[in-house]
Write an enzyme that holds these catalytic residues in place. Structure first.
Site, PDB file in Angstrom:
ATOM      1  NE  ARG A  53      -4.550  -7.747  -1.530  1.00  0.00           N
ATOM      2  CZ  ARG A  53      -5.043  -7.071  -0.507  1.00  0.00           C
ATOM      3  NH1 ARG A  53      -6.331  -6.896  -0.396  1.00  0.00           N
ATOM      4  NH2 ARG A  53      -4.257  -6.570   0.411  1.00  0.00           N
ATOM      5  CB  VAL A  54     -10.899  -4.458  -4.323  1.00  0.00           C
ATOM      6  CG1 VAL A  54     -11.612  -3.436  -3.468  1.00  0.00           C
ATOM      7  CG2 VAL A  54     -10.984  -4.084  -5.789  1.00  0.00           C
ATOM      8  N   GLY A  55      -8.857  -4.002  -1.635  1.00  0.00           N
ATOM      9  CA  GLY A  55      -8.705  -4.209  -0.198  1.00  0.00           C
ATOM     10  C   GLY A  55      -9.500  -3.177   0.568  1.00  0.00           C
ATOM     11  CG  ASP A  56      -7.986  -2.085   4.426  1.00  0.00           C
ATOM     12  OD1 ASP A  56      -7.171  -2.713   3.737  1.00  0.00           O
ATOM     13  OD2 ASP A  56      -7.662  -1.286   5.308  1.00  0.00           O
ATOM     14  CB  THR A  85      -0.878   0.014   1.263  1.00  0.00           C
ATOM     15  OG1 THR A  85      -1.739  -1.115   1.226  1.00  0.00           O
ATOM     16  CG2 THR A  85      -1.707   1.276   1.374  1.00  0.00           C
ATOM     17  N   GLY A 106      -2.711  -2.806   6.113  1.00  0.00           N
ATOM     18  CA  GLY A 106      -2.708  -3.996   6.962  1.00  0.00           C
ATOM     19  C   GLY A 106      -3.721  -5.021   6.497  1.00  0.00           C
ATOM     20  CB  THR A 107      -5.018  -8.041   8.187  1.00  0.00           C
ATOM     21  OG1 THR A 107      -3.671  -8.488   8.283  1.00  0.00           O
ATOM     22  CG2 THR A 107      -5.911  -9.211   7.800  1.00  0.00           C
ATOM     23  N   GLY A 108      -6.965  -6.068   5.891  1.00  0.00           N
ATOM     24  CA  GLY A 108      -8.132  -5.236   5.665  1.00  0.00           C
ATOM     25  C   GLY A 108      -9.395  -5.599   6.412  1.00  0.00           C
TER      26      GLY A 108
END
Length: 154
Positions: A46-49, A18, A70-72
């Site tokens: 990819r689509v994340g948070d 990110t 981070g971990t979305g």
């Protein structure tokens, strides 16, 4: 630009992670921007948070601007970026205290990992992360550039 030229611009180094930014202008307005990337090594594109306002980024002149990585799934559940802003605005926490409360306490308690960078309209700057490292840099007028990756760096 033709397809071959665009393909030549792509390289492995630009496909992971990110990229986030927070900024404060001379009038005291804050802004945040966050690319979709996520934790190192996740699938590119990819689509994340990150694009979810409130989870991966948020900005309000009433509190602060936050960009997260981070971990979305955990960032979405906690609306991490907005939660930090709310703690500054409504509870009067310093920016660093708010970032640490959300990342070190709330995110860690859920089992999530990642971090944030943030800036407030009064010039406070903060970052907080619960991983072994987070690529980060800070620059402000009259202050030296600060760059770090690991926890033992500034």
């Amino acid at each position: 630009m033709v397809a071959d030229e665009a393909a030549a611009l792509a390289h492995d180094e630009g496909k992971y992670g990110t990229v986030g930014v927070v900024a404060l202008d001379q009038a005291g307005h804050v802004a945040a921007g966050t690319s979709t990337g996520g934790t190192t090594g996740k699938r590119w594109g990819r689509v994340g948070d990150s694009p979810i306002i409130g989870a991966g980024n948020y900005a309000s002149d009433a509190s602060c601007a936050v960009s997260a990585t981070g971990t979305g799934e955990y960032f979405i559940r906690l609306t991490v970026a907005r939660e930090i802003c709310a703690l500054v605005e409504h509870k009067g926490l310093s920016l660093q205290a708010a970032a640490d409360e959300v990342i070190q306490t709330k995110l860690t308690a859920l089992g999530g990992d990642g971090g944030v960078i943030a800036v407030a309209p009064d010039g406070q700057m903060a970052w907080s992360y619960n991983t072994s490292g987070m690529y980060r840099a800070r620059l402000a007028a009259g202050e030296p550039l600060t760059v770090g990756i690991y926890k033992d760096e500034p």
